[in-house]
Enzyme design. Structure first.
Site, PDB file in Angstrom:
ATOM      1  CB  SER A 148       2.394  -5.149   4.832  1.00 31.64           C
ATOM      2  OG  SER A 148       1.005  -4.269   5.117  1.00 31.64           O
ATOM      3  CE1 TYR A 182       0.744  -5.626  -0.726  1.00 35.31           C
ATOM      4  CE2 TYR A 182      -0.380  -5.411   1.360  1.00 35.31           C
ATOM      5  CZ  TYR A 182       0.690  -4.955   0.567  1.00 35.31           C
ATOM      6  OH  TYR A 182       1.840  -4.177   0.831  1.00 35.31           O
TER       7      TYR A 182
END
Ligand SMILES: NC(=O)C1=CN([C@@H]2O[C@H](COP(=O)(O)OP(=O)(O)OC[C@H]3O[C@@H](n4cnc5c(N)ncnc54)[C@H](O)[C@@H]3O)[C@@H](O)[C@H]2O)C=CC1
Ligand SMILES: O=C(O)C(=O)C[C@H](O)C(=O)CO
Length: 266
Positions: free
Chosen positions: A148, A161
């Protein structure tokens, strides 16, 4: 239809985690279009997994659904063993499944942190531990982990995350170094803002969509299909000389990002 020439995946078998929806489903179908047979992992979405399987079979490839909850300790090891036993060797692993529970750091619970670590980090290493040796033995393999852009854009509400996406990249690079001479390439594809099931509620808000789009040079949010081409490159012989790379798929969003840039609010 099968992608031909150096992009062909004919004769390869791929395990795609989280292939019942979003980016995972698009990648799975892209691999099948290029000739790969599939093992379609999902969690709690029989219908979505079956849909991916049916669409794969319509492309003339085989597909089998498997289920595992990667927040549960031991589940990734069990899944990898079952896949090898019931579906044979895997040539391509796409580690796409991940959880993302947003909360302020001050509200983080230990169980939330543990769930992220187990699902988003340990599961990759444990799948690799079982699936890499047969790839090495056969002298050909590909692993693509879905990262990401948030890994390089730390923000408080995604601290766990995003940190684990960074850890995942480091892990991929560490292993890539070790297995590169054995025909196994390992890379990361890092999406930016891609409209999928996980964020559909946020994108339903026009103000949110405008804010995201304003920051993206290409001028729109991404679609799951935007992630497919880079993965096909990395999985095919066309990408034979690429390993340990991190390819952003973000419409240019990360152009000019300074490390630690926290100025993006979308
Ligand atoms: N949508 C976006 O804007 C972005 C997504 N990503 C990454 O892309 C990947 C796919 O995300 P999306 O397609 O957006 O989301 P999604 O919610 O459609 O897919 C996530 C998949 O993970 C699987 N999953 C969820 N919890 C699980 C668990 N406990 N155990 C095993 N599997 C589980 C589900 O089967 C689901 O198919 C993730 O790794 C995510 O971090 C990265 C950057 C941006
Ligand atoms: O979920 C991720 O990982 C993201 O990178 C999410 C997007 O960048 C985002 O927050 C904007 O939709």
């Amino acid at each position: 239809m099968t992608g031909g020439g150096r992009f062909s995946l004919a004769g390869r078998k791929a395990l795609v985690t989280g292939a019942n929806s979003g980016i995972g489903r698009a990648i799975a179908l892209g691999l099948a279009e290029s000739g790969a047979d599939l093992v379609v992992h999902h969690l709690g979405d029989d219908e979505g997994a079956l849909d991916t399987c049916r669409r794969t079979e319509a492309l003339g490839r085989s597909a089998h659904a498997v289920e595992a909850d990667f927040t549960v300790s031991g589940a990734a090891v069990l899944l990898a063993g079952t896949v090898l036993e019931e579906h044979g060797n895997i040539d391509i692993l796409i580690a796409n499944a991940a959880i993302e529970r947003r909360s302020q750091w001050s509200a983080l619970s230990e169980s939330d942190i543990e769930a992220h670590v187990t699902a988003n980090f340990s599961s990759l290493l444990l799948l690799a531990r079982t699936l890499l040796p047969p790839m090495i033995e056969r002298g050909w393999g590909r692993v693509v982990a879905i990262g990401s852009v948030l890994a390089a854009r730390p923000r408080a509400e995604t601290v766990v995350y995003a940190s684990l996406k960074s850890a995942q990249l480091t892990a991929i690079r560490a292993l890539a170094r070790d297995v590169g001479a054995k025909g196994v390439n390992m890379n990361v594809v890092s999406p930016g803002a891609i409209e999928t099931e996980r964020n559909s509620e946020r994108y339903a808000d026009p103000a949110f969509r405008r804010a995201v789009e304003a920051k993206i040079p290409i001028g729109r949010a991404g679609r799951p299909d935007d992630c497919v081409g880079p993965v096909l490159l990395l999985c095919s012989d066309a990408g034979a000389y690429i390993t340990g790379a991190n390819i952003p798929v973000d419409g240019g969003w990360s152009i000019g990002d300074a490390p630690g840039n926290a100025g993006v609010t979308a």
